[in-house]
Scaffold this motif. Structure first.
Motif, mmCIF file in Angstrom:
data_model
loop_
_atom_site.group_PDB
_atom_site.id
_atom_site.type_symbol
_atom_site.label_atom_id
_atom_site.label_comp_id
_atom_site.label_asym_id
_atom_site.label_seq_id
_atom_site.Cartn_x
_atom_site.Cartn_y
_atom_site.Cartn_z
ATOM 1 N N ALA A 175 0.826 -1.207 0.000
ATOM 2 C CA ALA A 175 0.000 0.000 0.000
ATOM 3 C C ALA A 175 0.863 1.261 0.000
ATOM 4 O O ALA A 175 0.547 2.244 -0.689
ATOM 5 N N ALA A 176 1.956 1.245 0.743
ATOM 6 C CA ALA A 176 2.833 2.416 0.790
ATOM 7 C C ALA A 176 3.483 2.677 -0.567
ATOM 8 O O ALA A 176 3.670 3.835 -0.960
ATOM 9 N N ARG A 179 0.942 4.624 -2.920
ATOM 10 C CA ARG A 179 0.137 5.725 -2.370
ATOM 11 C C ARG A 179 0.128 6.955 -3.270
ATOM 12 O O ARG A 179 -0.911 7.594 -3.459
ATOM 13 N N LEU A 182 -2.548 6.928 -6.198
ATOM 14 C CA LEU A 182 -3.965 6.691 -5.932
ATOM 15 C C LEU A 182 -4.872 7.716 -6.597
ATOM 16 O O LEU A 182 -5.989 7.385 -7.019
#
Length: 244
Positions: A175-176, A179, A182
């Protein structure tokens, strides 16, 4: 991708804003003796496999555990975001892949299961995973095989882990890494799946009022692949420009 001569929303992409590619799964043997693709997960997209030829399997790893789903012609298998998956080619496995959000799974919404030291920042990750588009085919294959083997190292560690912590750590690192992308993904979703759903809702409203004007906006589209044999995560891909 939404238009209409009568100001009626008409979504012109593939149904539901899915995308399609044709996949010939890699037949490269790995260090464990299994031939196939690169294990990875998607963070916001579901993906489906429609098996059109050959035989193989998809290995999956989730918080519920490890599973193997056999694949043969006629099989349709699908999975949701967070599913680590590894395609196994046992005999000329060929698949039509259906992807959420206009092909986002092949346009950024994937993180390979590299060892943790390669997941520390986007630059380190990219250096280990990006296939140079302008390189000779032999060099592209070398990079694709190297990143597949590196991802298998991390994948095997996750499978062998005692407890949920390593998988949770991989989820957080993945997820990092994405980011900063997004906002672009959200815009792709708005132009695709959200627009398609909104068009249907508007058409239902109009039909309830007896308004059939959207039927006058009917259209037909067809495309041939815009690229053949691209080196993907799981195999060689035939892709379509209009669904990316």
């Amino acid at each position: 991708m939404v238009s209409g001569a009568h100001e009626t929303p008409v979504f012109t992409g593939l149904p539901g804003a899915v995308a399609v590619s044709h996949l010939c799964v890699y037949d490269w043997p790995a260090s464990d003796g299994v031939s196939g693709g690169t294990p990875h997960l998607h963070l916001t997209c579901s993906e489906a496999y429609v098996v059109t030829g050959g035989r193989g399997a998809v290995q999956t790893l989730t918080t519920s555990g490890y599973e193997v789903t056999p694949l043969e012609p006629g099989t349709v298998a699908w999975f949701t975001p967070g599913t680590i998956h590894r395609l196994v080619n046992e005999d000329d496995l060929r698949i039509t892949v259906l992807m959420q959000n206009n092909g986002l799974p092949e346009a950024g919404d994937a993180v390979l299961t590299l060892p943790p030291e390669y997941l520390t920042d986007p630059e380190t990750y990219a250096a280990a995973t990006v296939i140079p588009a302008d390189a000779p085919e032999a060099e592209q294959e070398r990079v694709a095989r190297a990143r597949r083997d590196l991802a298998l190292e991390g994948y095997r560690a996750l499978r062998a882990a005692d407890g949920p912590e390593p998988l949770a750590a991989f989820h957080g690192a993945a997820a990092a890494l994405v980011r900063l992308r997004l906002a672009a993904w959200r815009e792709r979703w708005r132009r695709g799946a959200e627009a398609a759903a909104a068009a249907t809702g508007e058409q239902l409203d109009r039909l309830e009022r007896g308004d059939v004007s959207h039927l006058a906006d009917a259209l037909v589209r067809a495309e041939q692949p815009s690229a053949h044999g691209k080196f993907g995560m799981c195999g060689r891909l035939d892709v379509y420009k209009g669904t990316d």
